[in-house]
Motif scaffolding. Structure first.
Motif, short mmCIF file in Angstrom:
data_model
loop_
_atom_site.label_atom_id
_atom_site.label_comp_id
_atom_site.label_asym_id
_atom_site.label_seq_id
_atom_site.Cartn_x
_atom_site.Cartn_y
_atom_site.Cartn_z
N ARG A 1 0.84 -1.21 0.00
CA ARG A 1 0.00 0.00 0.00
C ARG A 1 0.87 1.25 0.00
O ARG A 1 0.61 2.20 -0.74
CB ARG A 1 -0.93 0.00 1.22
CG ARG A 1 -1.76 1.27 1.32
CD ARG A 1 -2.62 1.30 2.58
NE ARG A 1 -3.28 2.60 2.72
CZ ARG A 1 -2.71 3.65 3.28
NH1 ARG A 1 -1.47 3.58 3.75
NH2 ARG A 1 -3.37 4.81 3.37
N ALA A 2 1.89 1.26 0.85
CA ALA A 2 2.78 2.43 0.91
C ALA A 2 3.45 2.67 -0.45
O ALA A 2 3.58 3.81 -0.90
CB ALA A 2 3.84 2.22 1.99
N LYS B 1 2.99 5.94 -2.89
CA LYS B 1 4.19 6.65 -3.36
C LYS B 1 4.19 6.75 -4.89
O LYS B 1 4.50 7.80 -5.47
CB LYS B 1 5.45 5.92 -2.88
CG LYS B 1 6.75 6.62 -3.24
CD LYS B 1 7.94 5.88 -2.66
CE LYS B 1 9.26 6.59 -3.02
NZ LYS B 1 10.44 5.86 -2.46
N ALA B 2 3.83 5.65 -5.54
CA ALA B 2 3.78 5.65 -7.00
C ALA B 2 2.70 6.61 -7.51
O ALA B 2 2.88 7.31 -8.51
CB ALA B 2 3.52 4.24 -7.52
N ALA B 3 1.56 6.63 -6.80
CA ALA B 3 0.48 7.54 -7.18
C ALA B 3 0.92 8.99 -7.04
O ALA B 3 0.59 9.83 -7.89
CB ALA B 3 -0.76 7.28 -6.32
N VAL C 1 -4.82 4.31 -1.98
CA VAL C 1 -4.96 3.57 -3.24
C VAL C 1 -5.68 2.26 -2.96
O VAL C 1 -5.33 1.54 -2.03
CB VAL C 1 -3.59 3.28 -3.89
CG1 VAL C 1 -3.77 2.39 -5.12
CG2 VAL C 1 -2.88 4.57 -4.26
N VAL C 2 -6.71 1.97 -3.76
CA VAL C 2 -7.41 0.69 -3.72
C VAL C 2 -7.23 0.05 -5.08
O VAL C 2 -7.51 0.67 -6.11
CB VAL C 2 -8.91 0.87 -3.41
CG1 VAL C 2 -9.65 -0.46 -3.52
CG2 VAL C 2 -9.10 1.47 -2.02
N LYS C 3 -6.75 -1.21 -5.08
CA LYS C 3 -6.57 -1.93 -6.34
C LYS C 3 -7.55 -3.09 -6.42
O LYS C 3 -7.74 -3.83 -5.46
CB LYS C 3 -5.13 -2.46 -6.44
CG LYS C 3 -4.09 -1.37 -6.57
CD LYS C 3 -2.70 -1.94 -6.86
CE LYS C 3 -1.70 -0.83 -7.10
NZ LYS C 3 -0.35 -1.36 -7.45
N THR D 1 -8.26 -2.54 -12.10
CA THR D 1 -8.70 -1.16 -11.88
C THR D 1 -8.04 -0.60 -10.62
O THR D 1 -7.91 -1.30 -9.61
CB THR D 1 -10.24 -1.09 -11.72
OG1 THR D 1 -10.84 -1.64 -12.90
CG2 THR D 1 -10.71 0.33 -11.53
N VAL D 2 -7.64 0.65 -10.68
CA VAL D 2 -6.99 1.31 -9.54
C VAL D 2 -7.80 2.55 -9.17
O VAL D 2 -8.11 3.38 -10.03
CB VAL D 2 -5.54 1.70 -9.86
CG1 VAL D 2 -4.90 2.43 -8.69
CG2 VAL D 2 -4.72 0.46 -10.22
#
Length: 542
Positions: free
Chosen positions: A53-54, A58-60, A84-86, A91-92
């Protein structure tokens, strides 16, 4: 103990710090039944480890500028990734806060839904373009602070003081962006609950734009749940109420204090409490047990690893104050706090109260539903909904699952529950159905239509008995509703909360969010999707 809606003493102010006043959900949203395609296989959230999740957040954040451009945001606007929910289908869903010229935008949050093929939708807390003429204030911070202190005085806040200087923000929650000051006044509410009153003041005119209270009032022998198994730590002749298996959750004894962490419960033989309020450990047992049940529920049912989904636990504090008949969650301490009730004989530590408290933390770390108006009612209802879900899943023979809120703690002193989900008006204050005046009542009472919706979606309308409790749920239009089962209803509400709701979601937006969630999970036009539509119609949300 049921004061009228106009007072600040409400029935069980189950608490979280929140932000903003309620406005309508805006942006790209799901349509009515039949408007979405059937779900792809695996179109639901997958569990992420805290590290995953972290990394995703960070990527987002690294892609935030690109997302801002794609959304057509202004040159002075920036996005700050918060969650972020994947989904299993790729789908993100990325939840962002917004800044304008370096200032936080209150009510500017949004969620970007991006499919694996690159197509994108967005759910916004406000559709307004974020812009102000200048970020130079005409009204000083000192003047804003004085205004906030006057607001606290009007609320009869004792020991009021503005600890930190007002911060400059952009206020966008009502759809009309304005430069403003946000001041937090601390003190004590009438019933002894700590106060963190947020006051937003227009930086041009000095007019108060909004205010909200940041702290609100949701083996051992427990008082309410019988003999239970506890997560403890230690060995030999030294044990503590520390649950290493659930993020290190700890339970502390405040011993009548109203600040700090008090003393961590310790014991020589790892056998805690005796089921009586006179034993100080008993309240600790109930709070510790309730926290464990709630952690397990979110982990095993929804794949959520703790309140913040980061694997780290909050902590609990019991024996707050003297005869304090309340309980609260606070982000500032990231903790649950429980009083001992009238006469210090009924601690507010039952399963559903503990779950209600922790769920306020979950809401604060997902949709952040504003704690006022319709959004505040949805915030309260979310805690009641998952309190019932945790209680049912616990399958405790001493405190069986039901659609009653606070039935064990007897806060009214007459043996009746605090709230009823099948017919909310049975408490004498809550609303059964939506109306245009719903946003003007106390959030504990405006929660009624959402609680009613969840009951109808789960169990359907009419008379029935569940776990020995009799219910008889009416509908606004007199039409019968067939339930889809609590397990599916829980999944729908959780996905709506974590993927589609924003800080400003009202009842109409909650309907849209749950229809989107049902379409994702079970397909557009499915029995579940149609049931969501019918249950909302049954509480006059169309």
């Amino acid at each position: 103990m049921t004061p009228p809606p106009t007072t600040r003493k409400t029935t069980l102010r189950i608490a979280i710090p929140v932000a903003l006043a309620a406005v309508a959900l805006a942006g790209v949203q799901a349509g009515p039944a039949g408007a979405r395609p059937a779900p792809e296989p695996g179109a639901q959230a997958v569990e992420l480890t805290p590290t995953q999740r972290a990394s995703a957040v960070k990527a987002a954040q690294a892609e935030a500028a690109t997302q801002a451009d794609a959304l057509g945001l202004g040159a002075k606007e920036k996005l700050v990734a918060r969650d972020v929910v994947k989904d299993a289908d790729g789908t993100v869903h990325t939840r962002y806060e917004r800044t304008y010229d370096g200032l936080p935008v209150l009510g500017g949050d949004l969620v970007v839904h991006e499919k694996k093929n690159g197509t994108r939708d967005v759910t916004k807390a406000t559709a307004a373009r974020i812009t102000v003429a200048s970020t130079s204030a005409d009204v000083s911070a000192a003047a804003a602070e004085k205004s906030a202190l006057r607001a606290a005085s009007a609320q009869e806040t004792a020991e009021a003081e503005a600890g930190d200087a007002p911060r400059k923000v952009i206020w966008a929650a009502d759809g009309k962006p304005a430069l403003a000051w946000e001041t937090v006044v601390t003190g004590v509410q009438e019933d002894g609950t700590p106060s963190e009153l947020h006051v937003v003041t227009d930086a041009r005119t000095g007019k108060k734009l909004a205010e909200w209270e940041g702290v609100h009032t949701g083996t051992g022998e427990s008082m309410y749940s019988g003999r239970v198994t506890l997560g403890t730590s230690g060995s030999g002749s030294s044990y503590t109420l520390t649950d290493a298996a659930r993020g290190g959750h700890k339970t502390h004894d405040l011993n009548g204090g109203t600040s700090g962490t008090g003393t961590l419960f310790t014991d020589a033989d790892d056998v805690w409490g005796n089921g009586l309020a006179s034993n100080r450990q008993t309240a600790g047992v109930d709070a510790h047990y309730g926290a464990a049940l709630t952690w397990d529920y979110y982990k095993n049912v929804h794949g959520r690893n703790g309140i913040r989904n980061d694997g780290r636990a909050a902590y609990s504090r019991v024996h707050y104050g003297n005869a304090y008949a309340n309980a609260f969650w606070s982000d500032s301490c990231f903790c649950m706090t429980y009083g001992d009730g009238a006469g210090n004989s009924k601690p507010l530590t039952s399963i559903d109260v503990a779950a209600h408290e922790m769920t306020h933390g979950v809401t604060s770390n997902t949709a952040r539903l504003n704690y006022s108006g319709e959004s505040g009612g949805l915030n309260e209802a979310t805690s009641d909904i998952f309190a019932a879900a945790v209680e049912f899943r616990a399958a405790n023979s001493t405190d069986v699952g039901d659609y009653l809120v606070g039935e064990k703690i007897d806060i009214r002193g007459n043996g009746t529950p605090l709230r009823y989900m099948d017919k909310p008006s049975r408490d004498g204050n809550s609303r059964d159905y939506w109306s245009s005046t719903l946003g003007s009542v106390d959030v504990h009472y405006s929660s009624g239509p959402a609680n009613h919706f969840f009951y109808l979606l789960s169990e359907g309308s009419g008379a029935k008995t569940i776990n020995g409790v009799s219910y008889d749920s009416p509908t606004y239009d007199g039409k019968a509703v067939t339930g889809i089962g609590r397990a599916k209803a829980e999944k729908i509400w959780y996905r709506a909360l974590t993927v589609y709701m924003t800080s400003t979601t009202k009842y109409a937006g909650a309907r849209t969010a749950t229809l989107s969630a049902a379409a994702d999970l079970y397909g557009s036009g499915s029995a579940e999707h149609q049931a969501v539509n019918a249950a909302w119609a049954a509480v006059n949300v169309k």
